[in-house]
Design a protein around this motif. Sequence first.
Motif, PDB file in Angstrom:
ATOM      1  N   ALA A  52       0.831  -1.211   0.000  1.00 51.11           N
ATOM      2  CA  ALA A  52       0.000   0.000   0.000  1.00 51.11           C
ATOM      3  C   ALA A  52       0.864   1.259   0.000  1.00 51.11           C
ATOM      4  CB  ALA A  52      -0.929  -0.007   1.218  1.00 51.11           C
ATOM      5  N   GLU A  53       1.971   1.213   0.717  1.00 46.03           N
ATOM      6  CA  GLU A  53       2.888   2.360   0.734  1.00 46.03           C
ATOM      7  C   GLU A  53       3.494   2.589  -0.644  1.00 46.03           C
ATOM      8  OE1 GLU A  53       5.626   1.359   3.793  1.00 46.03           O
ATOM      9  OE2 GLU A  53       4.282   1.932   5.445  1.00 46.03           O
ATOM     10  N   SER A  62      -3.049  -2.805  -3.200  1.00 43.84           N
ATOM     11  CA  SER A  62      -2.166  -3.686  -2.446  1.00 43.84           C
ATOM     12  C   SER A  62      -2.730  -5.099  -2.396  1.00 43.84           C
ATOM     13  CB  SER A  62      -1.989  -3.142  -1.024  1.00 43.84           C
ATOM     14  OG  SER A  62      -1.285  -4.057  -0.222  1.00 43.84           O
ATOM     15  N   ILE A  63      -4.023  -5.215  -2.108  1.00 40.03           N
ATOM     16  CA  ILE A  63      -4.663  -6.535  -2.026  1.00 40.03           C
ATOM     17  C   ILE A  63      -4.690  -7.210  -3.394  1.00 40.03           C
ATOM     18  CG2 ILE A  63      -6.875  -7.695  -1.595  1.00 40.03           C
ATOM     19  CD1 ILE A  63      -7.321  -5.595   0.642  1.00 40.03           C
ATOM     20  N   ILE A  64      -4.914  -6.430  -4.452  1.00 35.24           N
ATOM     21  CA  ILE A  64      -4.929  -6.990  -5.811  1.00 35.24           C
ATOM     22  C   ILE A  64      -3.561  -7.568  -6.169  1.00 35.24           C
ATOM     23  CG2 ILE A  64      -5.076  -6.381  -8.262  1.00 35.24           C
ATOM     24  CD1 ILE A  64      -7.297  -4.403  -7.523  1.00 35.24           C
ATOM     25  N   ARG A 151      -7.870  -7.602  10.858  1.00 37.50           N
ATOM     26  CA  ARG A 151      -7.118  -7.184  12.043  1.00 37.50           C
ATOM     27  C   ARG A 151      -6.051  -6.130  11.755  1.00 37.50           C
ATOM     28  NH1 ARG A 151      -5.332 -12.815  14.548  1.00 37.50           N
ATOM     29  NH2 ARG A 151      -4.453 -11.423  16.145  1.00 37.50           N
ATOM     30  N   THR A 152      -5.896  -5.744  10.483  1.00 40.68           N
ATOM     31  CA  THR A 152      -4.982  -4.654  10.144  1.00 40.68           C
ATOM     32  C   THR A 152      -5.779  -3.355  10.138  1.00 40.68           C
ATOM     33  OG1 THR A 152      -3.644  -6.141   8.766  1.00 40.68           O
ATOM     34  CG2 THR A 152      -3.344  -3.767   8.431  1.00 40.68           C
ATOM     35  N   GLU A 153      -5.549  -2.537  11.143  1.00 38.31           N
ATOM     36  CA  GLU A 153      -6.371  -1.341  11.331  1.00 38.31           C
ATOM     37  C   GLU A 153      -6.286  -0.385  10.150  1.00 38.31           C
ATOM     38  OE1 GLU A 153      -4.881   0.087  15.058  1.00 38.31           O
ATOM     39  OE2 GLU A 153      -6.329  -1.095  16.229  1.00 38.31           O
ATOM     40  N   GLU A 154      -5.145  -0.368   9.469  1.00 44.31           N
ATOM     41  CA  GLU A 154      -4.989   0.550   8.336  1.00 44.31           C
ATOM     42  C   GLU A 154      -5.949   0.218   7.196  1.00 44.31           C
ATOM     43  OE1 GLU A 154      -1.015   0.375  10.456  1.00 44.31           O
ATOM     44  OE2 GLU A 154      -2.628  -1.002   9.917  1.00 44.31           O
ATOM     45  N   VAL A 155      -6.289  -1.060   7.033  1.00 46.28           N
ATOM     46  CA  VAL A 155      -7.149  -1.475   5.924  1.00 46.28           C
ATOM     47  C   VAL A 155      -8.579  -0.994   6.118  1.00 46.28           C
ATOM     48  CG1 VAL A 155      -8.145  -3.448   4.715  1.00 46.28           C
ATOM     49  CG2 VAL A 155      -5.738  -3.483   5.378  1.00 46.28           C
ATOM     50  N   SER A 156      -9.104  -1.165   7.326  1.00 48.00           N
ATOM     51  CA  SER A 156     -10.517  -0.878   7.586  1.00 48.00           C
ATOM     52  C   SER A 156     -10.887   0.585   7.361  1.00 48.00           C
ATOM     53  CB  SER A 156     -10.877  -1.272   9.024  1.00 48.00           C
ATOM     54  OG  SER A 156     -10.073  -0.557   9.953  1.00 48.00           O
ATOM     55  N   GLY A 157      -9.920   1.475   7.443  1.00 45.55           N
ATOM     56  CA  GLY A 157     -10.229   2.897   7.294  1.00 45.55           C
ATOM     57  C   GLY A 157     -10.099   3.419   5.881  1.00 45.55           C
TER      58      GLY A 157
END
Length: 254
Positions: A52-53, A62-64, A151-157
């Motif tokens: 993602a960075e 990033s997920i793709i 559980r990765t807080e950065e993803v949910s936002g």
Amino acid sequence: MRKKLLLLAAVIGLVVVLSGCMQINEPITSESEGIWNSYFVYPLSQVIIYLAELFNGSYGLSIIVLTIFIRLILLPLNVKQLKSSKAMQDIQPELKELQQKYASKDANTQQKLQQETMQLFQKHGVNPLAGCLPIFVQMPILIAMYHAIRRTEEVSGHSFLWFELGSPDYILPLIAGAATFLQQKLMMSGSPAAQNPQMMVMLYVMPIMITVIAFVFPSALALYWVVGNIFMVAQTLLIRKPMMNDNKTGGDKK
């Protein structure tokens, strides 16, 4: 065949059960303890953040990219699955002859049928369990991806395209179901499974299950499933076409 269906149902049930366990509501960090967290969930979480960075904070991209990378790692298993399916298709005439030869349902006859069937498989290098192997390998990865995303807080936002990655979506699950159906349809096309009523039931049941699950889970997981199935569709088209051409060429020579 019934055993295979029960096995598949058990694996799917295991995914659902495990998805709700193992500290699912606790953020994943370097301090998270346990083999599952240390060697599966946390590394995936870190890769998602790192990618993602690279893409200016786009966790969707990033997920793709991570999904494509995982599919490339699993490619040899999937190629083996396709080759085994093709080999199974090729020996169907001989398999039917054996079934007709040992049509009696008594124990001795059925034992002979099983023995000669296994000999036929060995002769042509067919592994009946090859089709199940990718499923067994993918399930722990799928569970780990779910945990890493949840559980990765950065993803949910973050959001991607029209949906929030940390929340369920209403359009993406339909795409996930349709992609699953298309992928399975291509896998079954021209194979003995297409003539099996039980497998045809799974052709429709599996996409429905994926759609229902995707409506409940974070859309980031549905994105993983969609990209993975699109990759599988492309892979199946690219690999099976040369196989089918080889088969036609062999048939012409005969």
